[in-house]
Write an enzyme that holds these catalytic residues in place. Sequence first.
Site, short mmCIF file in Angstrom:
data_model
loop_
_atom_site.label_atom_id
_atom_site.label_comp_id
_atom_site.label_asym_id
_atom_site.label_seq_id
_atom_site.Cartn_x
_atom_site.Cartn_y
_atom_site.Cartn_z
N PHE B 115 -48.53 16.36 90.95
CA PHE B 115 -49.57 15.35 91.15
C PHE B 115 -50.73 15.62 90.20
O PHE B 115 -50.88 16.75 89.72
CB PHE B 115 -50.06 15.40 92.62
CG PHE B 115 -49.92 14.08 93.31
CD1 PHE B 115 -48.70 13.64 93.77
CD2 PHE B 115 -51.03 13.26 93.50
CE1 PHE B 115 -48.57 12.42 94.40
CE2 PHE B 115 -50.91 12.02 94.13
CZ PHE B 115 -49.68 11.61 94.59
N GLN B 235 -64.12 6.57 93.20
CA GLN B 235 -62.92 6.76 92.38
C GLN B 235 -62.17 5.47 92.13
O GLN B 235 -61.85 4.73 93.06
CB GLN B 235 -61.98 7.75 93.07
CG GLN B 235 -60.69 7.98 92.31
CD GLN B 235 -59.90 9.14 92.87
OE1 GLN B 235 -59.20 9.00 93.86
NE2 GLN B 235 -60.05 10.31 92.28
N HIS B 237 -58.64 4.37 90.98
CA HIS B 237 -57.29 4.88 90.77
C HIS B 237 -56.72 4.22 89.53
O HIS B 237 -56.81 3.00 89.39
CB HIS B 237 -56.43 4.57 92.00
CG HIS B 237 -55.12 5.30 92.02
ND1 HIS B 237 -54.12 5.05 91.12
CD2 HIS B 237 -54.66 6.30 92.82
CE1 HIS B 237 -53.10 5.85 91.38
NE2 HIS B 237 -53.41 6.63 92.40
N LEU B 247 -52.09 -0.33 95.23
CA LEU B 247 -51.89 1.01 94.72
C LEU B 247 -50.45 1.28 94.28
O LEU B 247 -49.51 0.95 94.98
CB LEU B 247 -52.27 2.00 95.83
CG LEU B 247 -52.10 3.48 95.56
CD1 LEU B 247 -53.08 3.94 94.50
CD2 LEU B 247 -52.30 4.27 96.84
N GLU B 250 -49.78 7.94 92.28
CA GLU B 250 -49.76 8.92 91.20
C GLU B 250 -48.43 9.69 91.22
O GLU B 250 -48.00 10.24 90.21
CB GLU B 250 -50.91 9.90 91.45
CG GLU B 250 -51.38 10.68 90.28
CD GLU B 250 -52.69 11.38 90.63
OE1 GLU B 250 -53.74 10.83 90.25
OE2 GLU B 250 -52.68 12.43 91.28
N ARG B 281 -57.71 11.61 88.03
CA ARG B 281 -57.79 10.15 88.03
C ARG B 281 -58.95 9.60 87.22
O ARG B 281 -58.83 8.58 86.56
CB ARG B 281 -57.87 9.65 89.47
CG ARG B 281 -56.59 9.87 90.20
CD ARG B 281 -56.69 9.51 91.66
NE ARG B 281 -55.39 9.72 92.30
CZ ARG B 281 -55.20 9.68 93.61
NH1 ARG B 281 -56.23 9.43 94.41
NH2 ARG B 281 -54.01 9.86 94.11
N HIS B 347 -60.66 2.77 94.68
CA HIS B 347 -59.70 3.44 95.56
C HIS B 347 -60.33 4.34 96.61
O HIS B 347 -59.95 4.30 97.77
CB HIS B 347 -58.74 4.24 94.69
CG HIS B 347 -57.64 4.91 95.45
ND1 HIS B 347 -56.76 4.21 96.23
CD2 HIS B 347 -57.26 6.22 95.56
CE1 HIS B 347 -55.89 5.05 96.78
NE2 HIS B 347 -56.18 6.28 96.40
N ARG B 389 -62.07 13.15 93.21
CA ARG B 389 -61.08 13.75 94.09
C ARG B 389 -59.74 13.85 93.39
O ARG B 389 -59.33 12.95 92.66
CB ARG B 389 -60.91 12.88 95.35
CG ARG B 389 -59.80 13.34 96.26
CD ARG B 389 -59.75 12.57 97.55
NE ARG B 389 -59.31 11.19 97.39
CZ ARG B 389 -58.05 10.81 97.20
NH1 ARG B 389 -57.10 11.71 97.09
NH2 ARG B 389 -57.74 9.53 97.11
#
Lengths: 239, 575
Positions: B115, B235, B237, B247, B250, B281, B347, B389
């Site tokens: 990730f 954030q 994404h 979404l 990831e 991100r 996101h 994050r």
Amino acid sequence: MAVKQYKLKIKRFDPERNAHSRWEEFSLSMKPSHRLLDALAKIKDEIDGSLTYRRSCAHGVCGSCAMKINGKNGLACQSLFKDMPEFIVIEPLHGFPVVKDLVVDIKPFLEKNEEILPFLINNTPPPERERKQTPQEQNKILQAITCIMCGSCTSACPSYQRNNSYLGPSALVKAARFIFDSRDSAEEERLDKVTQSNGLWMCHSIYNCVEVCPKNVDIPAHIIKLKQLAVKRKILKQK
Amino acid sequence: MTYNFDTIIIGSGLAGLRAAIEASKQGSVAVLTKLYPTRSHSTAAQGGISGALGNEEPDSPMWHFYDTVKGSDFLGDQDAIEVMCNDAIRTIIELEHLGVPFSRTTEGKIAQRRFGGHTRDFGAAPVQRACFCADRTGHVILFALFEQSQTQGVKFFPEFHVLDIPIIDGKCMGVIAMEIQTGDIHVFNAKTTLVASGGYGRVFKTTSNAIASTGDCLSILFNAGVPLEDMEFFQFHPTGLYGLGILVTEGARGEGGVLINGKGERFMEKYAPTIKDLAPRDMVSRSIMTEIKEGRGVDGKDYVHLDLRGIGRKTIEERLPEIASFCRIYIGIDPVEAPIPVLPTAHYAMGGIPTDVNGRVLHNEKGTAVEGLFAAGECACVSVHGANRLGCNSLLDTVVFGRRAGMEINLANKNIKTGRIHSEVVEKVLKKLKQLLEKTEGTQRAGELRDKLQTLMMNHCSVFRNKDDLNRIPNQLDKIKEQLKDVNIKDKGKKFNTELLEVIELRHLVNLAEAISSSALNRTESRGAHSREDFPGRNDTEWMKHTFALKKDSNIEFRYKPVTVTKFQPEDRKY
């Protein structure tokens, strides 16, 4: 892409204004990529703010916007205009009490789940690390865990419509989710629940459920496996 | 009706439910949600939950700790991050024992995948740290926690919309909420109240967040004088489905998917040579926007491609079935055969209600707590995510800090008296509702105003920001606020009046937009997700501190809390 004219015929019900439901038609121009949920929001925002429906995730994972669309249950957020005719009839889910417009009371539906002990039961002391489960073992529950409890299947089930004491397809899939989980140790108790008179045997394999499931869960296959297990257990007990 | 509980929890996502399981071991717990519990937006979390289990390859909580600090662009509080990363393994094993059907390795252990921003050996190469259940990780954890909380006698109040969280003389008294189905107002007196109400992505036009993610409780507390921390950090994404913002996990890149620009190049090699498409991100989103701005979008348009064709059908069907289905349903593309058009989508809020590591809500930058008030999950700011994050750390955050808040609540309940919400406070809430409902004139439409707000924030306060853009926001927000007073709600009924609730939610969104945009204008540096074109560098001399935005009358005041640095000194953030 080009916008097109659509006519939405919506079944309306406002218990504070009228004891009976009525039909109302709305004309809208929508793009092929638009969701039916976008159209409902457009009506609410631009034409009639009192139009009432549930919604949240808007992409088919929360299960809030299940309704009857042209005679078939489905999620408004997963129904695109490119796949729909120019005249669309929208009703609340059948089989549940209507609260207002497209909102139904889903409590009776959710309470069915509670009957089948809907939580993992494993009374052995937990190991220090994870309980092992092979991918093959897990395969048996992979479909059942995708259920989002939208109510489409139970609402579409003729057996449930005739007799709402029936557990219904959704609760039976939930039972299968635990019974076929290799980590669960309450198969007996759960089978006792689903083989009662309001359980498994009220399913007559009509297959409406599988046709409407927005997550493509093969619901009858799960119910059949439960039936096989129940019969096997009965035979073993008689021996 | 009036209810008395030891603890009221607002929100039934992962944080709220994990806290409910803990607090119900010792006291009476009520969970309020404006949806149904299993419909909370945690259910949309796809890719995984992070923990250095080392099931696939060697890993260590220390590496996880370092990655999270670096991912946060050194704004995360390191004491809190250490707590979270050290608790990750226990947390995930516990979830498994509660019934979460994690995907498995061939020998039956919890499977793990790569990730963004998660590495081995302090940044040497990507590591497999994300525990997942295909791309439905949030869904399966949410169900398991809901199912287990039912066995413990947690009382659920579904479709209850919170209208007020009264704080009197520094003590939170409980909650005033509307039962949506009847329109009745209920009072919940409590010793302790936990806010676990999730995010507020609906401030922006393009978002992966649910329509219900409107940040009501943050706004209520902000109005009540509770500060909001680090609101400038939102954030985006990198991979939202183009045109929709839905979404695409990831995990798709974790499984081997790559980003491709209009010239067919793997552009992330330029921006993050070591971990490429698995960069954090904020960096990937900026890279995508830069490619587009410099004319390398696909077909000259404003999107790039996420290419999963190299992964193969089997892996896609087994590990990414949900996003494959989204592609087929919403854009008519099979990701096995064609690349997916993507664009960054709003996101996750790093900022929120300031708390300590035990979930206690801070009343100021000095660390004084509000008696009886707790927060956990996305609505809270511990701060473990700092300025950005890492993927999979949000689910971990919710479960770790949800449990810790529950434990702290159990201690607090021993010494706190049940709050009492007086009728005058309820009258005030009722009066406001009445004013909204009884208004018969008005030319403005709430939907149009919501659209204006979301477009404004998207255009002027998203991936890249600058002074000129940010300066345009306050006037526009004032205008929207004025126009909001002129909205006439057509539905005058009590029952299931979602038109009324949408107007209330919109007011909260406007309130939060003010906090976000003013905090963004105030922070004159670029760090993590907050990227100022007019202040391109990170400025550690002046800005190693958290923003505390406080509402004073109609103005917003700023105070600051220094970042807690324990192990890792700020360094250049290269990947």
